[in-house]
Design an enzyme around this catalytic site. Structure first.
Site, PDB file in Angstrom:
ATOM      1  N   SER A 291      -3.398  -3.420   0.372  1.00  0.00           N
ATOM      2  CA  SER A 291      -2.208  -4.062   0.930  1.00  0.00           C
ATOM      3  C   SER A 291      -2.492  -5.547   1.116  1.00  0.00           C
ATOM      4  O   SER A 291      -3.598  -5.921   1.505  1.00  0.00           O
ATOM      5  CB  SER A 291      -1.872  -3.411   2.272  1.00  0.00           C
ATOM      6  OG  SER A 291      -0.906  -4.181   2.941  1.00  0.00           O
TER       7      SER A 291
ATOM      8  N   ALA B  47       0.821  -1.207   0.000  1.00  0.00           N
ATOM      9  CA  ALA B  47       0.000   0.000   0.000  1.00  0.00           C
ATOM     10  C   ALA B  47       0.858   1.261   0.000  1.00  0.00           C
ATOM     11  O   ALA B  47       0.456   2.288  -0.549  1.00  0.00           O
ATOM     12  CB  ALA B  47      -0.943   0.004   1.195  1.00  0.00           C
ATOM     13  N   THR B  48       2.064   1.195   0.592  1.00  0.00           N
ATOM     14  CA  THR B  48       2.928   2.382   0.577  1.00  0.00           C
ATOM     15  C   THR B  48       3.266   2.755  -0.858  1.00  0.00           C
ATOM     16  O   THR B  48       3.166   3.919  -1.256  1.00  0.00           O
ATOM     17  CB  THR B  48       4.212   2.123   1.391  1.00  0.00           C
ATOM     18  OG1 THR B  48       3.863   2.081   2.775  1.00  0.00           O
ATOM     19  CG2 THR B  48       5.227   3.226   1.183  1.00  0.00           C
TER      20      THR B  48
ATOM     21  N   HIS C  80      -0.769  -7.783   3.241  1.00  0.00           N
ATOM     22  CA  HIS C  80      -0.599  -8.370   4.574  1.00  0.00           C
ATOM     23  C   HIS C  80      -1.567  -7.845   5.630  1.00  0.00           C
ATOM     24  O   HIS C  80      -1.481  -8.217   6.793  1.00  0.00           O
ATOM     25  CB  HIS C  80       0.852  -8.228   5.051  1.00  0.00           C
ATOM     26  CG  HIS C  80       1.246  -6.846   5.442  1.00  0.00           C
ATOM     27  ND1 HIS C  80       1.574  -6.520   6.736  1.00  0.00           N
ATOM     28  CD2 HIS C  80       1.376  -5.725   4.723  1.00  0.00           C
ATOM     29  CE1 HIS C  80       1.894  -5.239   6.775  1.00  0.00           C
ATOM     30  NE2 HIS C  80       1.784  -4.737   5.569  1.00  0.00           N
TER      31      HIS C  80
ATOM     32  N   GLN D  25      -6.623  -0.748   5.262  1.00  0.00           N
ATOM     33  CA  GLN D  25      -7.221  -1.319   6.470  1.00  0.00           C
ATOM     34  C   GLN D  25      -8.690  -1.685   6.276  1.00  0.00           C
ATOM     35  O   GLN D  25      -9.331  -2.215   7.178  1.00  0.00           O
ATOM     36  CB  GLN D  25      -7.114  -0.334   7.641  1.00  0.00           C
ATOM     37  CG  GLN D  25      -5.701   0.028   8.039  1.00  0.00           C
ATOM     38  CD  GLN D  25      -4.994  -1.070   8.824  1.00  0.00           C
ATOM     39  OE1 GLN D  25      -5.594  -2.079   9.178  1.00  0.00           O
ATOM     40  NE2 GLN D  25      -3.724  -0.885   9.095  1.00  0.00           N
TER      41      GLN D  25
ATOM     42  N   CYS E 247       4.759   1.956  12.387  1.00  0.00           N
ATOM     43  CA  CYS E 247       5.792   2.832  11.835  1.00  0.00           C
ATOM     44  C   CYS E 247       6.308   3.797  12.893  1.00  0.00           C
ATOM     45  O   CYS E 247       7.443   4.220  12.862  1.00  0.00           O
ATOM     46  CB  CYS E 247       5.242   3.638  10.674  1.00  0.00           C
ATOM     47  SG  CYS E 247       4.236   2.677   9.567  1.00  0.00           S
TER      48      CYS E 247
ATOM     49  N   THR F 131       9.257  -7.140 -12.799  1.00  0.00           N
ATOM     50  CA  THR F 131       8.610  -8.442 -12.923  1.00  0.00           C
ATOM     51  C   THR F 131       7.561  -8.609 -11.837  1.00  0.00           C
ATOM     52  O   THR F 131       7.837  -8.356 -10.665  1.00  0.00           O
ATOM     53  CB  THR F 131       9.658  -9.566 -12.818  1.00  0.00           C
ATOM     54  OG1 THR F 131      10.579  -9.409 -13.888  1.00  0.00           O
ATOM     55  CG2 THR F 131       9.013 -10.934 -12.910  1.00  0.00           C
TER      56      THR F 131
END
Lengths: 82, 446
Positions: free
Chosen positions: B244, B116-117, B246, B224, B370, B284
Site C-alpha cells: 500500500s 492494498a485492498t 499510504h 503494514q 475500517c 491507465t
C-alpha cells in the site's frame, strides 16, 4: 579534502531552511535527521564518498527549499504541543 | 447475589456509552456529519497524530518526486508516439524498479494497483479462480484485514472451501496447525505479515518454506510491513505480496502487487480492459501516484535503519511510561515478533470509546479505521483470546517516522491522566481496589 567551513555552512543552510517548514513534524524530523547524518559522517576520510554525500546534501537542500514553499502554501492550525 | 439495579450501577460507564451509541444510531448520518464538521470549524489547535496504521503523512521527499507529474509532465505512460508518453513511461518504470528493490524482486514482477485492498482482491480471488478446476481450498487466518476476509467470503459463495486459521494468544499462527490444514487441493495460503491492529509479525520465513514444500502459493498482505521491516520475497519464499502506498509515507490511491514469475503464479484478472500491467490490472497507470509509491519505497529503503531505531526507542518510551504509572494494563500481541510502531494496549476497567473521547488532543483509534465507527469489540483482539471487556478497552498507538519524543511524552501523560480519571468513576475499579475478585461475582439473571 573538503574545507570544514564549507561543510559547516551547508549544514547550517539545511537546518535554517528546515526551520521554515510550517508542519511541526516535518520541521522536527528534518532537523533531527540532518544533524544525525552530519554527525555520523564527521570522521569520514574517503574523499570520493565525501563528494558523493555533499552532492546528495545539496540535492536535499534544494528539495527542502521547494517543499518548504509547498508547506507554507497550505498551512494548518498549530499542534496542541507547539 | 447482586440486584439488577446494583448491576446496572456497576456497569454504568459501559451503559453510558451504549446509550450514546443508541442515540447515535437513531440520529441520521447528516446530523452526525454536521456535528463533526462544526467541531472542525472550531478547531484552534490540531491534536498530535498517533494513528500511523490508519495512514501516514506524505513524506516531503515523496511529494517532491510526484509534483512534476501532477503539473507539466502529464503524459499517458501508455502513449507510444510522443515524448509526453515516453517521459511518463520512464518514470513509471523507474518507480517499478524502486518498489522491486525494496522487496528484492524483479521489476517485471510488480503490478501497480489502486491500493492494498485491490492487491489483496486480485491475489486471493485471482489465484483461487484461475486454479479452480483442480484446487478448491484456500487457507487464511482469523486476524486478516477485512479485504482478505471478505474476498474469502466471496469465494465461499462461489463454492470454494476456506479455512480461517485461529491464532495463539500472542497473535501468531501455529505452524503445525497450518501444516495439518494444507490439503492436496489447497491452492493458496494468505497470511498477513504485520497485523494492522496489534502489530504482530508472523513468521513469514517459516510459512513460506512450508508452503513451497507443499507446492501451495503463499500470499502475504504486507501493507503494514513494507518499508518498516526488511522483507525479502526470495528469502521468505513469497509468491504474492500486497503493498500500500499510504502506509509508507506515500500517496493514497496507489498500491502494488508482487506476482512471482519463477515458479510462475497465474491469476484471473478482476478488471477487464486494455491489458495494462501484464493483463493483470487493466486501466491507465496513474503516473504521479506510482512515482510517489516508488519514491516512498526508495526513501523507506534508505531510511529503514534510522527509522527502525527511532521508532523502537519511541515505542519503548511510550510503553515504559504507561506501564510504570498504571496497573491492569495489557500490551497486546507477541513482545518479540512485532513491528514496534504499532502499540496496542488494553486498559482494564476503562471503556475504550470513553478514553478516545477523553483523549481528544491525540488522534488515536481503537483499532482499524475500517471498523472504527462500530462499537463492536475488535475481531482481532477476540481472536487472540482477549475477553470482551479487554477488547473493548483497547487503544492503538501508531508511531511514525515523523513522531517526536515530545508527542510521545504528551500522549503518555494524557493517557495516564484520563485512564486514572475514568477508573475513579468506575465502581468495578473500586471493587478491585477493595480486593474483590470480579470473576467470583455471580450476576443475577434477568
Amino acid at each position: 579534502m573538503l574545507s570544514r567551513t564549507k561543510v559547516l555552512s551547508l549544514y547550517k543552510s539545511m537546518i535554517k531552511e528546515s526551520n521554515k517548514f510550517s508542519s511541526y513534524n516535518f520541521r522536527e524530523y528534518a532537523k533531527k535527521r540532518i544533524k544525525h547524518e552530519f554527525e555520523a559522517n564527521k570522521q569520514l576520510n574517503d574523499q570520493a564518498k565525501q563528494a558523493e554525500l555533499i552532492q546528495k546534501a545539496n540535492a536535499n537542500l534544494n528539495m527542502i527549499k521547494r517543499q518548504v514553499l509547498v508547506s507554507q502554501l497550505y498551512p494548518t492550525e498549530k499542534l496542541i504541543i507547539e | 447475589m447482586l440486584s439488577k439495579n446494583f448491576k446496572n450501577l456497576l456497569i454504568g460507564q459501559k451503559n453510558y456509552i451504549k446509550i450514546i451509541s443508541v442515540c447515535r444510531n437513531a440520529s441520521n448520518e447528516t446530523a452526525k456529519n454536521s456535528d463533526k464538521y462544526s467541531q472542525l470549524n472550531n478547531l484552534r489547535q490540531r491534536p498530535v497524530y498517533l494513528d500511523a496504521q490508519a495512514t501516514s503523512p506524505v513524506d516531503p521527499r515523496v511529494l517532491d518526486a510526484m509534483l512534476p507529474y501532477m503539473t507539466n509532465m502529464y503524459g499517458n505512460p501508455h502513449s507510444r508516439t510522443h515524448p509526453y508518453g515516453w517521459e511518463s513511461e520512464k518514470a513509471v518504470e523507474k518507480a517499478r524498479e524502486e518498489v522491486a528493490q525494496l522487496i528484492n524482486a524483479d521489476p517485471k514482477e510488480i503490478i501497480f494497483t489502486s491500493g492494498a485492498t485491490e492487491s489483496n482482491n486480485i491475489a486471493v480471488k485471482g489465484v483461487a479462480r484461475f486454479y479452480k478446476d483442480s484446487k478448491k481450498h484456500i487457507i487464511t487466518t482469523q486476524i486478516e484485514h477485512k479485504c482478505v476476509l471478505d474476498s474469502c467470503r466471496a469465494l465461499e459463495m462461489e463454492g470454494f472451501k476456506v479455512t480461517y486459521l485461529p491464532v495463539q494468544t500472542n497473535g501468531l499462527i501455529d505452524l503445525k496447525e497450518l501444516e495439518k490444514t494444507i490439503q492436496p487441493d489447497t491452492s493458496l495460503v494468505s497470511i498477513m505479515a504485520v497485523n494492522n491492529e496489534i502489530g504482530v509479525l508472523q513468521q513469514i520465513d517459516d510459512i513460506g518454506r512450508l508452503c513451497r514444500s507443499k507446492k501451495v502459493f503463499f500470499h502475504t498482505d504486507a501493507a503494514q510491513a513494507i518499508g518498516k521491516l526488511p522483507i525479502d520475497v526470495e528469502k521468505s519464499k513469497i509468491d504474492l505480496l500486497s503493498i500500500s502506498g499510504h502506509k509508507v509515507y506515500g500517496p493514497k490511491g496507489v498500491g502494488a502487487l508482487y506476482v512471482r514469475r519463477k515458479p510462475r503464479v497465474r491469476l484471473e484478472p478482476i478488471q477487464s480492459g486494455g491489458g495494462q500491467e501484464r493483463g493483470m490490472r487493466s486501466g491507465t497507470v496513474p503516473t504521479p501516484l506510482v512515482v510517489g509509491l516508488g519514491a516512498a519505497c526508495r526513501v523507506a529503503k534508505e531510511e529503514m535503519k534510522y527509522d527502525e531505531e527511532r521508532i523502537q526507542k519511541l515505542s519503548k518510551r511510550l510503553i515504559d511510561k504507561i506501564t510504570s504509572e498504571l496497573t491492569h494494563v495489557v500490551v497486546n500481541g507477541d513482545p518479540e515478533h512485532r513491528y514496534p510502531g504499532c502499540v496496542n494496549i488494553s486498559f482494564a476497567f476503562v471503556e475504550g470509546e470513553s478514553l478516545l473521547m477523553a483523549c481528544k488532543n491525540i488522534a488515536l483509534s481503537s483499532g482499524s479505521a475500517c471498523t472504527s465507527a462500530s462499537l463492536e469489540p475488535s475481531y482481532v483482539l477476540r481472536a487472540i483470546g482477549a475477553d470482551d471487556e479487554l477488547a473493548h478497552s483497547s487503544i492503538r498507538f501508531g508511531i511514525s517516522r515523523f513522531t517526536t519524543d515530545e508527542e510521545i511524552d504528551f500522549t503518555a501523560e494524557q493517557t495516564i491522566k484520563h485512564v486514572k480519571a475514568l477508573r475513579e468513576m468506575s465502581p468495578l475499579w473500586e471493587m478491585v481496589q477493595e480486593g474483590i475478585d470480579l470473576k467470583s461475582i455471580k450476576w443475577t439473571q434477568h
